[in-house]
Enzyme design. Structure first.
Site, PDB file in Angstrom:
ATOM      1  N   GLY A  15       0.798  -1.240   0.000  1.00  0.00           N
ATOM      2  CA  GLY A  15       0.000   0.000   0.000  1.00  0.00           C
ATOM      3  C   GLY A  15       0.822   1.277   0.000  1.00  0.00           C
ATOM      4  O   GLY A  15       0.292   2.364   0.229  1.00  0.00           O
ATOM      5  N   SER A  84      12.483  -0.732  -0.732  1.00  0.00           N
ATOM      6  CA  SER A  84      13.701  -0.474   0.062  1.00  0.00           C
ATOM      7  C   SER A  84      13.906  -1.552   1.125  1.00  0.00           C
ATOM      8  O   SER A  84      13.794  -1.278   2.315  1.00  0.00           O
ATOM      9  CB  SER A  84      13.669   0.930   0.680  1.00  0.00           C
TER      10      SER A  84
END
Ligand code: ADX
Length: 185
Positions: A15, A84
């Protein structure tokens, strides 16, 4: 004055993009200059050709961080949405933005992500059609001490963004001046 950097990290499909867009809308409404750097978009342009091995992912993050640095220098608030997956490079970015780096761990159980799978990437990864897929065949190192931890399987995107806006407000980031987490302003 320096902008702050909200960094959404989490598994694919958790999300991050949705939250970054909604948050940017909220900040813009408060007359704050805001830019979103989204992993998917960056990989289509600035990081075109980079792969998903650790070296390339870290390079991708450093490029995003470099652009974020340029923008925040001009009082633009930057919102990053990128998987990341590696803690070390995230902490490298944190160190480069003392008191202005707000790590948001976008958390969602893997079975929910696999069930949702809007892009069909988990299905492909589980079938072995995509290699090095984060959460399936590649590591994800969750933040150990994020500023904000959200659970997107438990809360709507709107409610989640509201909680982030409240955090920013409580911590002095919405007063026009990016009051620093470490007490500097
Ligand atoms: S990062 O690891 O370098 O931070 P980034 O957020 O830019 O990743 O890009 C992730 C996006 O690339 C995902 O949203 C997904 O759409 C796509 N993608 C394609 N292959 C992979 C893969 N092997 N692992 C993760 N994401 C992938």
């Amino acid at each position: 004055m320096t902008g702050f950097l909200v960094w959404f990290t989490g598994l694919p499909g958790a999300g991050k993009t949705t939250l970054s867009q909604l948050l940017a809308g909220e900040l813009t409404q408060q007359f704050m200059r805001t830019e979103v750097l989204d992993g998917d978009v960056i990989r289509d342009r600035l990081s075109k050709g980079l792969g998903f091995g650790r070296r390339d992912r870290d390079e991708n993050i450093r490029r995003i961080a470099f652009v974020a640095e340029l923008l925040t220098r001009h009082d633009i608030h930057v919102i990053v949405a990128a998987v990341s997956p590696y803690r070390a490079v995230r902490n490298e970015v944190r160190s480069a933005h003392p008191g202005r780096f707000i790590e948001v761990f976008v958390d969602c159980p893997k079975d929910v992500l696999i069930a949702r799978d809007p892009k069909g990437l988990y299905r492909k990864a589980l079938a072995g059609e995509i290699q090095q897929f984060t959460g399936v065949s590649d590591p994800y190192e969750p933040p150990l001490n994020p500023e904000i931890h959200v659970h997107t399987d438990e809360q709507s995107p709107a409610a989640t963004v509201q909680s982030i806006v409240e955090w920013l407000s409580r911590n002095g980031f919405l007063n026009g001046v990016a009051a620093a987490l470490d007490g500097r302003s």
